[in-house]
Design an enzyme around this catalytic site. Structure first.
Site, PDB file in Angstrom:
ATOM      1  N   THR A  64      -5.807  38.687  47.313  1.00 16.35           N
ATOM      2  CA  THR A  64      -7.088  39.321  47.005  1.00 16.35           C
ATOM      3  C   THR A  64      -7.479  40.333  48.081  1.00 16.35           C
ATOM      4  O   THR A  64      -8.096  41.357  47.795  1.00 16.35           O
ATOM      5  CB  THR A  64      -8.175  38.235  46.849  1.00 16.35           C
ATOM      6  OG1 THR A  64      -7.834  37.445  45.716  1.00 16.35           O
ATOM      7  CG2 THR A  64      -9.562  38.815  46.633  1.00 16.35           C
ATOM      8  N   SER A  98      -0.586  35.498  45.573  1.00 18.61           N
ATOM      9  CA  SER A  98       0.189  34.442  46.235  1.00 18.61           C
ATOM     10  C   SER A  98       0.712  33.376  45.272  1.00 18.61           C
ATOM     11  O   SER A  98       1.573  32.581  45.637  1.00 18.61           O
ATOM     12  CB  SER A  98      -0.604  33.802  47.373  1.00 18.61           C
ATOM     13  OG  SER A  98      -1.648  33.012  46.882  1.00 18.61           O
ATOM     14  N   THR A 119      -5.080  33.740  49.261  1.00 15.98           N
ATOM     15  CA  THR A 119      -5.578  32.452  49.763  1.00 15.98           C
ATOM     16  C   THR A 119      -5.106  31.254  48.938  1.00 15.98           C
ATOM     17  O   THR A 119      -5.118  30.136  49.423  1.00 15.98           O
ATOM     18  CB  THR A 119      -7.129  32.437  49.790  1.00 15.98           C
ATOM     19  OG1 THR A 119      -7.592  32.748  48.473  1.00 15.98           O
ATOM     20  CG2 THR A 119      -7.672  33.431  50.785  1.00 15.98           C
ATOM     21  N   ASP A 120      -4.675  31.493  47.676  1.00 23.36           N
ATOM     22  CA  ASP A 120      -4.300  30.350  46.826  1.00 23.36           C
ATOM     23  C   ASP A 120      -3.170  29.514  47.437  1.00 23.36           C
ATOM     24  O   ASP A 120      -3.181  28.285  47.351  1.00 23.36           O
ATOM     25  CB  ASP A 120      -3.883  30.829  45.428  1.00 23.36           C
ATOM     26  CG  ASP A 120      -5.067  31.369  44.638  1.00 23.36           C
ATOM     27  OD1 ASP A 120      -6.212  31.124  45.051  1.00 23.36           O
ATOM     28  OD2 ASP A 120      -4.842  32.040  43.616  1.00 23.36           O
TER      29      ASP A 120
HETATM   30  N1  LIG Z   1      -8.375  34.863  47.161  1.00 27.87           N
HETATM   31  C1  LIG Z   1      -7.101  35.092  46.848  1.00 27.87           C
HETATM   32  O1  LIG Z   1      -6.371  35.657  47.629  1.00 27.87           O
HETATM   33  C2  LIG Z   1      -6.613  34.549  45.544  1.00 27.87           C
HETATM   34  C3  LIG Z   1      -5.441  35.275  44.954  1.00 27.87           C
HETATM   35  N2  LIG Z   1      -5.226  34.816  43.594  1.00 27.87           N
HETATM   36  C4  LIG Z   1      -4.143  35.028  45.732  1.00 27.87           C
HETATM   37  O2  LIG Z   1      -3.900  33.961  46.174  1.00 27.87           O
HETATM   38  O3  LIG Z   1      -3.356  35.922  45.845  1.00 27.87           O
END
Ligand SMILES: NC(=O)C[C@H](N)C(=O)O
Length: 374
Positions: free
Chosen positions: A55, A101, A132-133
């Site tokens: 993200t 991710s 973050t995932d």
């Molecule tokens: N907040 C994020 O980064 C979520 C995103 N879907 C990822 O993990 O790439």
């Protein structure tokens, strides 16, 4: 090597002025009142940024959009959004991939592993931008497979895309660079920079799917960030009980080849049918048990009968699974291991690494004992 500060002794007789210090990275030195100062050129810390996506590297169609956006920003564009850091460190960056991710697989994990290991000798700190995932999985893997020595490796992500009002990515990235360049970050292993918090990559986990304050695990907190200042609560320390694996990579390898481990989620009325469905397809199983190791007795008996390792972890976000809660076989040695403080996804990686090393059941159990499981 970057030190906290550099102490310089001059030829001055006056003891009160015969010593002065240069803060790390500073080019200005204070002249003592008498004597000849020894000038010493100190270069800025060298920081490597590895971009992987997430993200933090995403764009939406308007500034109110905080879901349904796409990864579309390079690490170079991201760096244009942060305050000037040219007086703090020298930067080099590399775009390893640019994906959400959820799409990180063993090929991309290998790229990150290689990016880190190749930068260890030449840089004073490494920053990895990441979704973050699954950030906590990559951070755990790197802490478990790389001898980081004194070097800080800082993972950073964001919860809002770059186009949104109050996007958190630029500040998180800026702070990650300041963390990586700060001498106080040395000797702490893999760190995570998110929402003004500094956490241990070995333990920290995403605990909220939407909130900016998303990485909340008690074992993870190391420090805080206020007005560009890094505040650590304790002196440098590495995670307790972290087992370091030395990956055996074939020359010219382009991917990681790990044994397969699946994660099953415990629930009311769970039956051993689920185990029958997966058992032949995996080298090991991790179960997110209900509570601190509880599963229906019929499922316990089925799992005890398998000739492969089964890790009992937990579906609760916090807490742990102690060995005292494990089911015991009527005779012989057990194949069931408690995850201790590790959540299912971190347990999966630890089991994969142990299986890749051909560890026997007791060696694998010993590895989990490091995190109070086993
Ligand atoms: N907040 C994020 O980064 C979520 C995103 N879907 C990822 O993990 O790439």
């Amino acid at each position: 090597m970057v030190n906290d500060s550099l102490e310089i002794t001059t030829i001055c007789d006056d003891v009160g002025h015969s010593k002065f210090t240069i803060e790390s990275g500073s080019t200005e030195i204070e002249r003592p009142e008498c004597g000849t100062p020894i000038y010493q050129h100190r270069s800025l810390p060298r920081i490597k940024i590895l971009g992987t996506g997430g993200t933090i590297a995403s764009k939406g169609t308007d500034s109110s959009q905080t879901a349904g956006y796409h990864v579309d920003l390079t690490i170079e564009e991201l760096l244009d959004c942060i305050p000037d850091i040219s007086s703090i460190c020298e930067l080099e960056y590399e775009q390893l991939c640019n994906v959400d991710s959820k799409d990180l697989n063993e090929d991309l994990l290998f790229k990150i592993y290689k990016g880190v290991t190749e930068s260890l000798q030449t840089f004073d700190g490494i920053v990895i931008t990441h979704g973050t995932d699954t950030l906590s999985e990559t951070a755990f893997f790197i802490e478990s497979s790389v001898d980081t020595g004194e070097l800080p490796i800082v993972f950073v992500g964001s919860m809002r895309p770059s186009t949104s009002v109050s996007a958190d990515g630029p500040m998180n990235l800026y702070q990650a660079i300041l963390i990586a360049a700060n001498p106080k970050s040395r000797g702490r292993g893999v760190l995570v920079s998110l929402n003004d918090q500094i956490s241990a990559g070995y333990y920290i986990t995403k605990t909220n799917a939407n909130s900016l304050d998303s990485f909340n695990v008690r074992q993870g907190y190391l420090g805080n960030f206020v007005n560009n200042e890094v505040h650590y609560y304790y002196p440098p320390v590495k995670p307790q009980g972290c087992h370091k694996f030395k990956l055996k990579l074939a020359p010219g390898a382009t991917t990681l080849k790990f044994p397969s481990v699946c994660i099953l989620y415990g629930h009311q009325a769970m039956s051993s049918d689920l185990i029958d469905l997966v058992v032949d397809h995996y080298d090991g199983i991790v179960i997110a048990t209900m509570g601190a190791g509880s599963l229906p007795n019929e499922v316990n008996q089925k799992l005890l009968s398998l000739d492969k390792p089964v890790i009992y972890s937990k579906r609760s976000m916090d807490g742990m699974v102690p060995t005292a809660n494990l089911p015991r076989p009527l005779k012989g040695k057990s194949n069931i291991i408690a995850s201790g403080y590790l959540n299912p996804e971190k347990s999966r990686i630890l089991l994969q690494l142990a299986l890749a090393e051909n560890y026997c059941m007791e060696e694998t159990r010993r590895v989990f004992r490091g995190v109070y499981g086993g």
